[in-house]
Enzyme design. Structure first.
Site, PDB file in Angstrom:
ATOM      1  N   TYR A 156       0.916  -1.532   0.413  1.00 23.26           N
ATOM      2  CA  TYR A 156      -0.242  -0.133   0.475  1.00 23.26           C
ATOM      3  C   TYR A 156       0.758   1.200  -0.121  1.00 23.26           C
ATOM      4  O   TYR A 156       0.402   1.936  -0.934  1.00 23.26           O
ATOM      5  CB  TYR A 156      -1.165   0.156   1.281  1.00 23.26           C
ATOM      6  CG  TYR A 156      -1.714   1.042   1.744  1.00 23.26           C
ATOM      7  CD1 TYR A 156      -2.628   1.393   0.631  1.00 23.26           C
ATOM      8  CD2 TYR A 156      -1.686   1.452   2.196  1.00 23.26           C
ATOM      9  CE1 TYR A 156      -3.750   2.503   1.045  1.00 23.26           C
ATOM     10  CE2 TYR A 156      -2.570   2.958   2.537  1.00 23.26           C
ATOM     11  CZ  TYR A 156      -3.433   3.248   1.561  1.00 23.26           C
ATOM     12  OH  TYR A 156      -4.426   4.128   1.825  1.00 23.26           O
ATOM     13  N   LYS A 160       0.926   4.441  -2.845  1.00 28.18           N
ATOM     14  CA  LYS A 160       0.671   6.097  -1.784  1.00 28.18           C
ATOM     15  C   LYS A 160       1.414   6.846  -2.309  1.00 28.18           C
ATOM     16  O   LYS A 160       1.832   8.147  -2.629  1.00 28.18           O
ATOM     17  CB  LYS A 160       0.495   5.941  -0.489  1.00 28.18           C
ATOM     18  CG  LYS A 160      -1.648   5.129  -0.715  1.00 28.18           C
ATOM     19  CD  LYS A 160      -2.152   6.077  -1.489  1.00 28.18           C
ATOM     20  CE  LYS A 160      -3.882   5.485  -0.893  1.00 28.18           C
ATOM     21  NZ  LYS A 160      -4.531   6.179  -1.298  1.00 28.18           N
TER      22      LYS A 160
END
Ligand code: NDP
Length: 258
Positions: A156, A160
């Protein structure tokens, strides 16, 4: 009131959580809003609620941000209903939290498909029109994971970090055409995503308490608090803010340790 009067805004993943709060805040400020959401039923319910609460023009469109054609279709429906989007909020995102070496290839792919490709698909769909018109504001919802790492939350944060890179690259690329591209990095925000994460832990109540204890303000954020920042970036109050990221985390990422 009316800080977004006359503007058309498309928000991805707006059926619930931060995206729904942004759609409501935009509608309150006078924008016509398009909720581009995977789950059409949720989007319709949220659209009805926003419409009856604000009287704004609201449209729900089934959209999968991982599919470029689906996002293009949503933009086309927005154009037909309200006119070309002046504002795009790339909000749709999923948590994929793994150990790097036991993560499957599918985990990697679905994380990037939504959290990074999804943002690019949105930008790619609206940028030609914004560049041609010589105005537009894109707001990408990143995360404090875009510059901080928590072990076991892979990949993740990698996606990002990419959202910040994309924001800066496109912000610079299209600044001469008066198209601004910015990001917001929320810290912990009280949404279903956060509750799902707590509920996956061995002791959900203890996990929640541990999260709260980490926060300088001893609480986590509310979706409306991210939405207020999105209104600002989308509006004409931020004409010289471009290619940057505003953190909305109650100060958590500035804290070294207690
Ligand atoms: P939620 O899971 O509550 O809402 C996300 C929405 O996006 C859901 O309605 C979901 O639909 C939709 N969605 C998921 N995949 C797609 C897709 N492929 N195409 C279109 N829509 C999709 O999340 P949050 O509101 O908490 O998060 C919103 C954004 O904020 C995300 O980018 C997240 O990474 C980021 N963020 C959130 C934080 C938090 O603490 N909550 C902190 C930092 C960043 P469905 O319900 O059908 O899956």
């Amino acid at each position: 009131m009316n800080r977004l009067a006359g503007k058309v805004a498309l928000i991805t993943g707006a059926g619930r959580g931060i995206g729904a709060a942004i759609a409501l805040a935009f509608a309150r400020e006078g924008a016509a809003v398009v909720l581009a959401e995977l789950n059409l039923e949720t989007a319709r319910q949220t659209a009805q609620r926003i419409e009856s609460e604000t009287g704004a023009r609201v449209l729900a469109v089934e959209t999968d941000v991982t599919q470029a054609a689906s996002v293009r279709q949503a933009v086309s429906e927005a154009e037909q209903a309200f006119g070309a989007p002046d504002v795009l909020v790339n909000n749709a995102g999923i948590n994929v939290f793994c150990d790097p070496l036991t993560m499957t290839d599918d985990d990697w792919r679905r994380c990037f498909a939504v959290d990074l490709d999804g943002v690019w698909n949105g930008c790619r769909a609206v940028l030609p029109g914004m560049v041609e018109r010589g105005s537009g504001s894109i707001v990408n919802i990143a995360s404090t994971h875009a510059f901080k790492i928590i072990p076991g939350c892979f990949p993740y944060p990698v996606a990002k970090h990419g959202v910040i890179g994309l924001t800066r690259a496109l912000g610079i690329e299209y600044a001469p055409r008066n198209v601004r591209v910015n990001a917001i990095a929320p810290g912990y925000i009280e949404t279903q995503l956060t509750h799902d994460w707590w509920n996956e832990q061995a002791d959900p109540a203890a996990a929640q308490q541990a999260t709260l204890a980490l926060q300088p303000m001893k609480r986590i954020g509310r979706p409306e608090e991210v939405a207020m920042t999105a209104v600002f970036l989308a509006s004409d109050e931020a004409p010289f803010i471009n290619a940057t990221c505003i953190t909305v985390d109650g100060g958590r990422s500035a804290l070294y340790h207690d």
